[in-house]
Design a protein around this motif. Structure first.
Motif, PDB file in Angstrom:
ATOM      1  N   GLY A   1      44.171  42.470  35.964  1.00 47.71           N
ATOM      2  CA  GLY A   1      43.202  41.377  35.879  1.00 47.71           C
ATOM      3  C   GLY A   1      41.837  41.800  35.413  1.00 47.71           C
ATOM      4  N   GLY A   2      41.715  42.901  34.712  1.00 42.28           N
ATOM      5  CA  GLY A   2      40.424  43.353  34.205  1.00 42.28           C
ATOM      6  C   GLY A   2      39.873  44.510  35.019  1.00 42.28           C
ATOM      7  N   SER A   3      38.606  44.806  34.800  1.00 43.98           N
ATOM      8  CA  SER A   3      37.970  45.917  35.502  1.00 43.98           C
ATOM      9  C   SER A   3      37.816  45.585  36.980  1.00 43.98           C
ATOM     10  CB  SER A   3      36.600  46.214  34.890  1.00 43.98           C
ATOM     11  OG  SER A   3      36.718  46.527  33.517  1.00 43.98           O
ATOM     12  N   GLY A   4      37.994  46.583  37.827  1.00 49.71           N
ATOM     13  CA  GLY A   4      37.852  46.383  39.261  1.00 49.71           C
ATOM     14  C   GLY A   4      38.404  47.550  40.042  1.00 49.71           C
ATOM     15  N   TRP A   5      38.375  47.402  41.366  1.00 50.40           N
ATOM     16  CA  TRP A   5      38.870  48.452  42.257  1.00 50.40           C
ATOM     17  C   TRP A   5      40.370  48.271  42.448  1.00 50.40           C
ATOM     18  CZ3 TRP A   5      35.844  52.434  43.443  1.00 50.40           C
ATOM     19  CH2 TRP A   5      34.468  52.266  43.375  1.00 50.40           C
ATOM     20  N   ARG A   6      41.113  49.378  42.287  1.00 47.82           N
ATOM     21  CA  ARG A   6      42.565  49.375  42.451  1.00 47.82           C
ATOM     22  C   ARG A   6      42.954  50.486  43.430  1.00 47.82           C
ATOM     23  NH1 ARG A   6      41.176  45.572  40.087  1.00 47.82           N
ATOM     24  NH2 ARG A   6      41.810  44.828  38.016  1.00 47.82           N
ATOM     25  N   VAL A   7      44.024  50.235  44.176  1.00 43.59           N
ATOM     26  CA  VAL A   7      44.494  51.212  45.166  1.00 43.59           C
ATOM     27  C   VAL A   7      45.104  52.404  44.437  1.00 43.59           C
ATOM     28  CG1 VAL A   7      46.037  51.618  47.108  1.00 43.59           C
ATOM     29  CG2 VAL A   7      44.912  49.395  46.841  1.00 43.59           C
ATOM     30  N   SER A   8      44.600  53.603  44.710  1.00 42.12           N
ATOM     31  CA  SER A   8      45.143  54.827  44.107  1.00 42.12           C
ATOM     32  C   SER A   8      45.951  55.661  45.102  1.00 42.12           C
ATOM     33  CB  SER A   8      44.017  55.690  43.535  1.00 42.12           C
ATOM     34  OG  SER A   8      43.143  56.119  44.572  1.00 42.12           O
ATOM     35  N   GLU A   9      45.770  55.401  46.425  1.00 38.03           N
ATOM     36  CA  GLU A   9      46.556  56.146  47.414  1.00 38.03           C
ATOM     37  C   GLU A   9      46.408  55.467  48.770  1.00 38.03           C
ATOM     38  OE1 GLU A   9      47.296  60.707  49.082  1.00 38.03           O
ATOM     39  OE2 GLU A   9      45.571  60.259  47.779  1.00 38.03           O
TER      40      GLU A   9
END
Length: 379
Positions: free
Chosen positions: A137-145
């Protein structure tokens, strides 16, 4: 560094509820829910999609795939199954209690992370700021771990900062420090390399100062008067050297001068009998005189008076014809024997190829030989 990626502060109130709701489905389906994938970083998203599709067992959960350390990943299933993850009876959401401090860490110019610790749920969620993530959905915070909230070392805790600006400043200082250390290391390596090169030069220079076993002749740079004599001597030596090859007998040359015996006189061992007979035959052929040949000793051959040939060339021609005839007959016999031998070998190979055994082949050959014997007797 921060101007390349202008991230917004993390808002856990909007990011946590959809993630926690997806975690409850980890034991319902072996495949992750579609709502979970946009919440993950691109790398973690690919990991979950690929590994969950190739799971060894249908009952295997995708929940451990959210943690990169296998030892910590095995503990996630027990944490999610605990009573802390039971949804609220009225709202249906999982209550995570008070949030701890939000921490940030910049690893490099393009990698900015944020950490949320949920003490009541006993989990740690690390977010990654993703620029231009179209699937999310574009730029933003995503779960990496996603990992258990245990075993956090003091050194690891000191890597995190309270704000994004502090994380950027720490990363800048760390980069500068690393650059200085790298420069000092390069300088030290350069000095060591230069020292090693000097040691190598000193080592090889010892060979220049060591006198040789045979001192070289010191020649004057001025032209000498005997230069022509030296050149003539060198040319003569080269000529003598290459002239030795003219005395070598080639391997493919049948004529060997060292085997020539020269002109031999008459022998007392009757070795010239054939020469005498050949001479007499040549004389009779030229004069039309016929007489019975005598193959006795030299005395008998000499005792008979015959007309001498007009020249010695006829005797040589007769001897040459006799030798050619004997050589032709010998070559013909050898060729016929080789032809018979090769024919028998070819027949034997043909018999083996058609399945005829050795005993049967021997019997056929013996029968044919016996038949030839009968034909010879009849003739």
């Amino acid at each position: 560094m921060a101007h390349n990626i202008p991230p917004a502060d993390l808002d856990p109130r909007n990011l946590l509820p959809p993630l926690l709701a997806c975690l409850l489905t980890a034991f319902v389906s072996p495949r992750p829910p579609p709502a979970l994938l946009p919440l993950l970083s691109p790398i973690l998203r690919q990991r979950v999609q690929l590994l969950s599709a190739t799971a060894a067992s249908p009952s295997e959960s995708w929940l451990p795939l959210l943690c990169w350390e296998s030892a910590q990943a095995s503990k996630l299933a027990g944490i999610v199954e605990s009573s802390a993850f039971e949804p609220h009876p009225v709202s249906g959401e999982i209550e995570y209690g008070d949030l701890g401090d939000l921490n940030y860490r910049r690893l490099d110019e393009e990698t900015l992370q944020s950490r949320v610790i949920l003490h009541e749920l006993r989990i740690i969620i690390i977010y990654l700021w993703c620029e231009g993530d179209q699937e999310g959905g574009g730029s933003g915070w995503r779960v990496s771990e996603l990992s258990p909230a245990e075993g956090i070392s003091t050194a690891e805790a000191q890597e995190w900062c309270n704000t994004i600006s502090e994380a950027n400043e720490r990363a800048r200082r760390t980069s500068a420090t690393n650059g200085e250390e790298h420069g000092r290391s390069s300088l030290t390596n350069g000095v060591n390399t230069h020292q090693d090169e000097e040691d190598d030069d000193d080592y090889w220079a010892q060979y220049d100062t060591t006198p040789g076993r045979t001192p070289a002749i010191k020649r004057s740079p001025a032209p000498s008067d005997n230069s022509n004599a030296v050149d003539h001597h060198r040319t003569t030596s080269d000529t003598d050297y290459y002239a030795q090859y003219a005395q070598v007998q080639p391997a493919m040359d049948n004529h060997d001068p060292s085997e020539e015996l020269g002109n031999l006189g008459p022998s007392s061992l009757n070795g010239d009998t054939m020469i005498a007979v050949a001479s007499r035959l040549g004389a009779e052929a030229s004069n039309g005189v016929t007489a019975p040949p005598t193959l006795g000793g030299t005395d008998n051959a000499v005792g008979i008076v015959h007309t001498r040939p007009s020249s010695s060339s006829s005797a040589s021609d007769t001897v040459a014809r006799l030798e050619d005839s004997a050589a032709s007959q010998s070559h013909a016999e050898i060729a016929i024997q080789q032809h018979i031998s090769s024919s028998l070998k070819s027949l034997y190979r043909l018999a083996r190829a058609t399945g005829i055994e050795r005993e049967e082949f021997d019997r056929l050959v013996k029968t044919e030989l016996d038949t030839l014997g009968l034909m010879t007797e009849d003739g």
